[in-house]
Design a protein around this motif. Structure first.
Motif, PDB file in Angstrom:
ATOM      1  N   ALA A 130       0.825  -1.216   0.000  1.00 58.29           N
ATOM      2  CA  ALA A 130       0.000   0.000   0.000  1.00 58.29           C
ATOM      3  C   ALA A 130       0.857   1.264   0.000  1.00 58.29           C
ATOM      4  O   ALA A 130       0.535   2.240  -0.680  1.00 58.29           O
ATOM      5  CB  ALA A 130      -0.934  -0.007   1.210  1.00 58.29           C
ATOM      6  N   VAL A 131       1.954   1.253   0.739  1.00 59.21           N
ATOM      7  CA  VAL A 131       2.851   2.402   0.801  1.00 59.21           C
ATOM      8  C   VAL A 131       3.475   2.662  -0.574  1.00 59.21           C
ATOM      9  O   VAL A 131       3.413   3.778  -1.104  1.00 59.21           O
ATOM     10  CB  VAL A 131       3.944   2.177   1.871  1.00 59.21           C
ATOM     11  N   TYR A 132       4.058   1.652  -1.172  1.00 61.44           N
ATOM     12  CA  TYR A 132       4.768   1.850  -2.439  1.00 61.44           C
ATOM     13  C   TYR A 132       3.834   2.110  -3.612  1.00 61.44           C
ATOM     14  O   TYR A 132       4.214   2.792  -4.565  1.00 61.44           O
ATOM     15  CB  TYR A 132       5.711   0.680  -2.720  1.00 61.44           C
ATOM     16  N   GLN A 133       2.611   1.604  -3.566  1.00 59.05           N
ATOM     17  CA  GLN A 133       1.669   1.856  -4.656  1.00 59.05           C
ATOM     18  C   GLN A 133       1.338   3.338  -4.785  1.00 59.05           C
ATOM     19  O   GLN A 133       0.905   3.771  -5.847  1.00 59.05           O
ATOM     20  CB  GLN A 133       0.371   1.064  -4.442  1.00 59.05           C
ATOM     21  N   ASP A 164       4.780   8.125  -7.004  1.00 60.38           N
ATOM     22  CA  ASP A 164       4.888   8.438  -8.428  1.00 60.38           C
ATOM     23  C   ASP A 164       6.161   7.789  -8.972  1.00 60.38           C
ATOM     24  O   ASP A 164       7.220   7.863  -8.349  1.00 60.38           O
ATOM     25  CB  ASP A 164       4.940   9.956  -8.636  1.00 60.38           C
ATOM     26  N   GLY A 165       6.047   7.141 -10.102  1.00 56.73           N
ATOM     27  CA  GLY A 165       7.182   6.446 -10.706  1.00 56.73           C
ATOM     28  C   GLY A 165       7.173   4.957 -10.422  1.00 56.73           C
ATOM     29  O   GLY A 165       7.899   4.202 -11.061  1.00 56.73           O
ATOM     30  N   LYS A 169      11.724   8.724 -12.888  1.00 56.48           N
ATOM     31  CA  LYS A 169      10.723   9.421 -12.075  1.00 56.48           C
ATOM     32  C   LYS A 169      10.976   9.271 -10.580  1.00 56.48           C
ATOM     33  O   LYS A 169      10.620  10.154  -9.806  1.00 56.48           O
ATOM     34  CB  LYS A 169       9.320   8.893 -12.391  1.00 56.48           C
ATOM     35  N   ILE A 170      11.525   8.139 -10.177  1.00 56.89           N
ATOM     36  CA  ILE A 170      11.805   7.894  -8.767  1.00 56.89           C
ATOM     37  C   ILE A 170      13.096   7.088  -8.676  1.00 56.89           C
ATOM     38  O   ILE A 170      13.317   6.176  -9.474  1.00 56.89           O
ATOM     39  CB  ILE A 170      10.630   7.171  -8.062  1.00 56.89           C
ATOM     40  N   THR A 171      13.942   7.454  -7.749  1.00 57.44           N
ATOM     41  CA  THR A 171      15.242   6.788  -7.649  1.00 57.44           C
ATOM     42  C   THR A 171      15.201   5.646  -6.647  1.00 57.44           C
ATOM     43  O   THR A 171      14.305   5.572  -5.797  1.00 57.44           O
ATOM     44  CB  THR A 171      16.335   7.781  -7.207  1.00 57.44           C
ATOM     45  N   ASP A 231       5.306  15.121  -1.609  1.00 58.37           N
ATOM     46  CA  ASP A 231       5.923  15.603  -2.849  1.00 58.37           C
ATOM     47  C   ASP A 231       6.328  14.465  -3.789  1.00 58.37           C
ATOM     48  O   ASP A 231       6.737  14.719  -4.919  1.00 58.37           O
ATOM     49  CB  ASP A 231       7.131  16.481  -2.537  1.00 58.37           C
ATOM     50  N   LYS A 232       6.187  13.214  -3.353  1.00 60.58           N
ATOM     51  CA  LYS A 232       6.576  12.070  -4.190  1.00 60.58           C
ATOM     52  C   LYS A 232       5.387  11.178  -4.548  1.00 60.58           C
ATOM     53  O   LYS A 232       5.554  10.123  -5.152  1.00 60.58           O
ATOM     54  CB  LYS A 232       7.622  11.227  -3.458  1.00 60.58           C
ATOM     55  N   LEU A 233       4.169  11.616  -4.207  1.00 57.45           N
ATOM     56  CA  LEU A 233       2.996  10.810  -4.469  1.00 57.45           C
ATOM     57  C   LEU A 233       2.555  10.892  -5.932  1.00 57.45           C
ATOM     58  O   LEU A 233       2.856  11.875  -6.620  1.00 57.45           O
ATOM     59  CB  LEU A 233       1.832  11.266  -3.582  1.00 57.45           C
ATOM     60  N   LYS A 234       1.823   9.870  -6.362  1.00 57.11           N
ATOM     61  CA  LYS A 234       1.222   9.899  -7.686  1.00 57.11           C
ATOM     62  C   LYS A 234       0.303  11.111  -7.743  1.00 57.11           C
ATOM     63  O   LYS A 234      -0.327  11.462  -6.734  1.00 57.11           O
ATOM     64  CB  LYS A 234       0.443   8.596  -7.932  1.00 57.11           C
ATOM     65  N   PRO A 235       0.216  11.785  -8.904  1.00 58.95           N
ATOM     66  CA  PRO A 235      -0.549  13.034  -8.992  1.00 58.95           C
ATOM     67  C   PRO A 235      -1.986  12.911  -8.446  1.00 58.95           C
ATOM     68  O   PRO A 235      -2.465  13.823  -7.792  1.00 58.95           O
ATOM     69  CB  PRO A 235      -0.556  13.341 -10.490  1.00 58.95           C
ATOM     70  N   GLU A 236      -2.651  11.802  -8.697  1.00 58.18           N
ATOM     71  CA  GLU A 236      -4.041  11.664  -8.243  1.00 58.18           C
ATOM     72  C   GLU A 236      -4.151  11.562  -6.718  1.00 58.18           C
ATOM     73  O   GLU A 236      -5.230  11.718  -6.169  1.00 58.18           O
ATOM     74  CB  GLU A 236      -4.716  10.463  -8.920  1.00 58.18           C
TER      75      GLU A 236
END
Length: 188
Positions: free
Chosen positions: A24-27, A30-31, A71-73, A180-185
């Motif tokens: 749930a956390v990683y889903q 963003d990226g 998008k994400i490192t 600041d790193k979440l998927k836009p939605e």
């Protein structure tokens, strides 16, 4: 299973205790393209959830993350890893106790290994935690996908007791820290 990584995607395999929380956390990041719950680090081929829960197979509940490194490192994924669980408790996360709930990073290449080991050393040195980090850093070998009902568990079962009282608060807290790193939605 050794995973192939293309220029557009990479894999990370991480265990932070119960894979429902980890997934749930990683889903939400963003990226992150996909998150699959499963088992790694044990000695039995094709283990079942029931077998892993006994602690006798040696597997850890973990997730295999496919992500877009543009998008994400991997460092971002490690930061999420260390902030989303207690890496100082051996074989335990909250009420979940046993080797299957250990804190573990299964690295897919030497760079991931080096980044994980460096992060642990820096966090220990910084005093970020009161106790030393006990996270295991070990090569990724064979990842076994968990049964279908474990996939997207929090999304599919938000009102189930464990999800409502354990996963949801953890995800809410995580999303506030990583807004600041979440998927836009999800970034409102």
């Amino acid at each position: 299973m050794i995973t192939n990584q293309s220029a557009n995607t990479a894999k990370a395999t991480l265990g932070t205790g119960c894979f429902w929380c980890t997934e749930a956390v990683y889903q939400s990041l963003d990226g992150v393209i996909s998150v699959v719950s499963g088992y790694e680090g044990g000695h039995k081929a094709n283990p079942t959830y029931g077998e892993v829960c006994t602690g006798n197979t040696g597997h850890a509940e973990c997730v295999e993350i496919t992500y877009d490194p543009t998008k994400i490192t991997y460092q971002d994924l490690l930061e999420a890893f260390f902030r989303s669980h207690d890496p100082t408790t051996l074989n335990r996360q909250g009420n979940d106790v046993g080797t299957q709930y250990r804190s573990v990073i299964f690295y897919h290449n030497d760079e991931q290994k080096q980044l994980a080991e460096t992060a642990i050393k820096e966090l220990d040195k910084s005093g970020a935690y009161n106790d030393p980090i006990v996270t295991e850093v070990t090569p990724a070998e064979t990842f076994f996908e968990a049964e279908a009902y474990h996939q997207n568990y929090f999304i599919n079962n938000p009102n189930q007791g464990y999800c409502a009282f354990v996963v949801a608060p953890k995800v809410d807290k995580f999303r506030k820290v990583f807004k600041d790193k979440l998927k836009p939605e999800l970034a409102h």
